[in-house]
Design a protein around this motif. Structure first.
Motif, PDB file in Angstrom:
ATOM      1  N   UNK A   7      19.935 -80.045 -36.633  1.00  0.00           N
ATOM      2  CA  UNK A   7      20.522 -79.935 -35.297  1.00  0.00           C
ATOM      3  C   UNK A   7      19.660 -80.758 -34.333  1.00  0.00           C
ATOM      4  N   UNK A   8      20.187 -81.886 -33.868  1.00  0.00           N
ATOM      5  CA  UNK A   8      19.407 -82.790 -33.004  1.00  0.00           C
ATOM      6  C   UNK A   8      18.925 -82.108 -31.726  1.00  0.00           C
ATOM      7  N   UNK A   9      19.731 -81.214 -31.167  1.00  0.00           N
ATOM      8  CA  UNK A   9      19.285 -80.499 -29.953  1.00  0.00           C
ATOM      9  C   UNK A   9      18.116 -79.585 -30.271  1.00  0.00           C
ATOM     10  N   UNK A  10      18.144 -78.955 -31.434  1.00  0.00           N
ATOM     11  CA  UNK A  10      17.033 -78.085 -31.823  1.00  0.00           C
ATOM     12  C   UNK A  10      15.763 -78.904 -32.042  1.00  0.00           C
ATOM     13  N   UNK A  11      15.896 -80.074 -32.640  1.00  0.00           N
ATOM     14  CA  UNK A  11      14.742 -80.943 -32.858  1.00  0.00           C
ATOM     15  C   UNK A  11      14.187 -81.414 -31.518  1.00  0.00           C
ATOM     16  N   UNK A  12      15.061 -81.812 -30.604  1.00  0.00           N
ATOM     17  CA  UNK A  12      14.611 -82.256 -29.283  1.00  0.00           C
ATOM     18  C   UNK A  12      13.912 -81.118 -28.535  1.00  0.00           C
ATOM     19  N   UNK A  13      14.442 -79.922 -28.626  1.00  0.00           N
ATOM     20  CA  UNK A  13      13.820 -78.756 -27.974  1.00  0.00           C
ATOM     21  C   UNK A  13      12.444 -78.481 -28.571  1.00  0.00           C
ATOM     22  N   UNK A  14      12.323 -78.569 -29.891  1.00  0.00           N
ATOM     23  CA  UNK A  14      11.026 -78.351 -30.539  1.00  0.00           C
ATOM     24  C   UNK A  14      10.009 -79.398 -30.084  1.00  0.00           C
ATOM     25  N   UNK A  15      10.452 -80.637 -29.920  1.00  0.00           N
ATOM     26  CA  UNK A  15       9.550 -81.682 -29.419  1.00  0.00           C
ATOM     27  C   UNK A  15       9.075 -81.353 -28.008  1.00  0.00           C
ATOM     28  N   UNK A  16       9.984 -80.861 -27.168  1.00  0.00           N
ATOM     29  CA  UNK A  16       9.599 -80.446 -25.808  1.00  0.00           C
ATOM     30  C   UNK A  16       8.558 -79.335 -25.863  1.00  0.00           C
ATOM     31  N   UNK A  17       8.787 -78.355 -26.724  1.00  0.00           N
ATOM     32  CA  UNK A  17       7.861 -77.234 -26.846  1.00  0.00           C
ATOM     33  C   UNK A  17       6.495 -77.711 -27.350  1.00  0.00           C
ATOM     34  N   UNK A  18       6.495 -78.580 -28.341  1.00  0.00           N
ATOM     35  CA  UNK A  18       5.250 -79.136 -28.880  1.00  0.00           C
ATOM     36  C   UNK A  18       4.459 -79.813 -27.754  1.00  0.00           C
ATOM     37  N   UNK A  19       5.137 -80.687 -26.996  1.00  0.00           N
ATOM     38  CA  UNK A  19       4.467 -81.411 -25.908  1.00  0.00           C
ATOM     39  C   UNK A  19       3.929 -80.458 -24.853  1.00  0.00           C
ATOM     40  N   UNK A  20       4.713 -79.456 -24.480  1.00  0.00           N
ATOM     41  CA  UNK A  20       4.280 -78.510 -23.447  1.00  0.00           C
ATOM     42  C   UNK A  20       3.081 -77.695 -23.914  1.00  0.00           C
ATOM     43  N   UNK A  21       3.117 -77.212 -25.140  1.00  0.00           N
ATOM     44  CA  UNK A  21       2.015 -76.383 -25.636  1.00  0.00           C
ATOM     45  C   UNK A  21       0.749 -77.204 -25.849  1.00  0.00           C
ATOM     46  N   UNK A  22       0.869 -78.380 -26.461  1.00  0.00           N
ATOM     47  CA  UNK A  22      -0.335 -79.184 -26.691  1.00  0.00           C
ATOM     48  C   UNK A  22      -0.906 -79.724 -25.377  1.00  0.00           C
ATOM     49  N   UNK A  23      -0.054 -79.996 -24.392  1.00  0.00           N
ATOM     50  CA  UNK A  23      -0.543 -80.428 -23.078  1.00  0.00           C
ATOM     51  C   UNK A  23      -1.343 -79.320 -22.399  1.00  0.00           C
ATOM     52  N   UNK A  24      -1.057 -78.077 -22.766  1.00  0.00           N
ATOM     53  CA  UNK A  24      -1.779 -76.926 -22.222  1.00  0.00           C
ATOM     54  C   UNK A  24      -2.969 -76.545 -23.111  1.00  0.00           C
ATOM     55  N   UNK A  25      -3.370 -77.461 -23.990  1.00  0.00           N
ATOM     56  CA  UNK A  25      -4.527 -77.280 -24.881  1.00  0.00           C
ATOM     57  C   UNK A  25      -4.329 -76.213 -25.954  1.00  0.00           C
TER      58      UNK A  25
END
Length: 150
Positions: free
Chosen positions: A113-131
């Motif tokens: 599901x491309x939307x699910x993959x895109x959402x996971x990428x957003x979550x990855x970026x947000x969490x790793x940006x917060x250390x």
């Protein structure tokens, strides 16, 4: 503990949920299974009840009188503090503070599901940006393999 991103490609997400939950319960953890759609959570609740004796997972759907006592609580919004682990499906939000307050966080997403993959990428970026440390796991080869950590 890191946030564990599970890129589900070989099985339906609910089957991965059903394989991870018994392991979490064996650790003595209480788990919040967090989704985004009340109807989907109701469907999962019914599926877990119909699993049979060997695969039965003690659980409850949020909103009942005994939510705090449920080993696995299915919900669409963050449960009160006190859970040992969070398993997020269908793009459910997990905050950096939550990752730091529990023993384990799984973020499961459907790789078909491309939307699910895109959402996971957003979550990855947000969490790793917060250390927050994050690990990316894939089942593309037919078994789970850690592909990245940040």
């Amino acid at each position: 503990m890191p946030a564990l991103f599970y890129h589900v490609t070989q099985s339906p997400v609910e089957e991965v949920v059903e394989s991870l939950l018994p392991r979490a319960l064996a650790q003595g953890w209480t788990v919040e299974l967090r989704g985004t759609d009340p109807e989907r959570m109701d469907w999962l609740d019914q599926r877990l009840w119909l699993g049979g004796d060997e695969s039965f997972l003690p659980h409850g759907l949020a909103g009942g009188p005994h939510d705090a006592l449920q080993p696995v609580l299915l919900t669409v919004s963050p449960a009160p503090a006190g859970r040992d682990a969070i398993m997020a499906i269908d793009g459910a939000e997990v905050t950096p503070a939550e990752v730091g307050s529990v023993q384990r966080v799984w973020i499961l997403f459907d790789g078909r599901d491309e939307r699910a993959v895109a959402r996971a990428r957003e979550q990855w970026k947000a969490l790793t940006a917060a250390s927050v440390t994050a690990q990316y796991w894939s089942e593309e080869s037919g078994r789970w393999e850690k592909k990245a950590e940040r």
